[in-house]
Design an enzyme around this catalytic site. Sequence first.
Site, mmCIF file in Angstrom:
data_model
loop_
_atom_site.group_PDB
_atom_site.id
_atom_site.type_symbol
_atom_site.label_atom_id
_atom_site.label_comp_id
_atom_site.label_asym_id
_atom_site.label_seq_id
_atom_site.Cartn_x
_atom_site.Cartn_y
_atom_site.Cartn_z
ATOM 1 N N HIS A 92 -4.072 -30.016 -34.846
ATOM 2 C CA HIS A 92 -5.155 -29.281 -34.741
ATOM 3 C C HIS A 92 -6.141 -29.939 -33.885
ATOM 4 C CE1 HIS A 92 -3.320 -27.158 -37.935
ATOM 5 N NE2 HIS A 92 -3.252 -28.219 -38.732
ATOM 6 N N LYS A 111 0.655 -1.235 0.314
ATOM 7 C CA LYS A 111 0.000 0.301 -0.089
ATOM 8 C C LYS A 111 0.929 1.541 -0.067
ATOM 9 C CE LYS A 111 -3.257 2.739 2.648
ATOM 10 N NZ LYS A 111 -4.895 2.590 3.617
#
Length: 513
Positions: free
Chosen positions: A275, A136
């Site tokens: 494929h 932070k």
Amino acid sequence: MEVRRALISVSNKAGVVEFARGLVELGVEVISTGGTAKTLREAGVPVTYISDVTGFPEILDGRVKTLHPGVHGGILALRNREHLGQLEEHNIKPIDLVAVNLYPFRETVARPGVTLAEAVENIDIGGPAMVRSAAKNFQNVLVVVNPERYDEVLEALRQGEVSGELRLSLALEAFAHTASYDAAIASYLEGLHGGKELFPPTLNISVRRAQELRYGENPHQKAAFYRDPAVAGPCVGNAVQLWGKELSYNNILDLNSAFELVREFAEPAAVIIKHNNPCGCACSSNLADAYRKAYEGDPVSAFGGIVALNRVVDAGTAAEMAKIFLEAVIAPGFAEDALKILKAKASLRLLETGPITGQTSDRLELRKVNGGLLVQEADREVLNRSELKVVTRRQPTAEEMEELIFAMTVVKHVKSNAIVITRGRQLLGVGAGQMNRVGSARIALQQAGEKARGAVMGSDAFFPFNDTVLEAARGGITAIIQPGGSVRDEESIKAADEHGLAMVFTGMRHFKH
């Protein structure tokens, strides 16, 4: 930015001694906790113990040691007059660098027989709090959760060039680290809940980037492969590459398809994928023969294909595979003499999964769509012989029934609309991805040619018309297996009866889009 004090508390101690020593050489005071402090002291690195900072001992078996204003005040303070004044008022010194990684929760729950109590004790509380505090306040504090970044951070400090980009990058990595950690905990607890919610209101997914790929399906698309550390068992994600060029996006897709099909068979089996569809698949009494039969099913398409095998690859099988160009081979393992043969092909990728001991713990299939995520159970249903229903006058022979089950196993892994032709536990023809089912049937029959005479046909979904049955009869098919369920089933049954075909309904569809 100047780093005067660093807090180091790590579970993964790789490189931590060298990192801490480098900080000390830069004049940084190192604060540490528990095992990390012990490791650093034993290595001769000066350390300030956390209790000397907080003025409070570790309590509750170490559950509380860093949850203190003396720690979080030092991390979260902005470097402005007001905040620094408050720190001075309360005798708190700023902490400029936080190097923390978290308790090994994933590793703990992955151990066989781990108890809930052990898992809970490995839920880190103080670590994530410090990481989030530092992230932070990244404009003022460096946060390091990844040991691979230690050298980069040290070099930046030595050069006096700690850029905003570096600080932001480290903060991003820190928040990703804690998010992944929390997701792992949620996933574990979800499992303890009995898996009652297969699709919980919030789906916690935490995967790690295994590698960046050269490109995606096409060269203009960027891509990466992420591994799910929560998945146990043999699969593409857990496979180890033993040899060959870097895997591509398409390689990984095809390897997954090939391995998921070959693992369905108990006897020695070989699958060739092209494929994302099987162009070869066969079972036999030995692996080399299974591969030969798979290859002979469609030698043209097999060139440049992906091969999966469900046994350790022996020299005979390796010699057969070495006869043509293949992209990759995935198998439970490779004998040394087989590796010697296959490594003669410098670019051939070889992946080892370990023994196929059943399915993995990965139950879900995910597919991204624009703006959302589709999630479904993986299609792992197998045929229940007792539920197969012969709907024609002619009963299939025992041999035909075995072949029909083989055909349905294969067609489940073919893109819809899917039709396969098989004979002798060998894939002879495939019709995949067509917009109508009879079109797929014609393609599969044409590919099989004269070998279709006496063969069987498998379909992933029902026949909306009798045209596919008529095509099968013309091609010499003797038996058909399909889910059934069409409003025109009777027309297909009648056509099969008229041509002396046996037909079996499974009651289970296997669309694969």
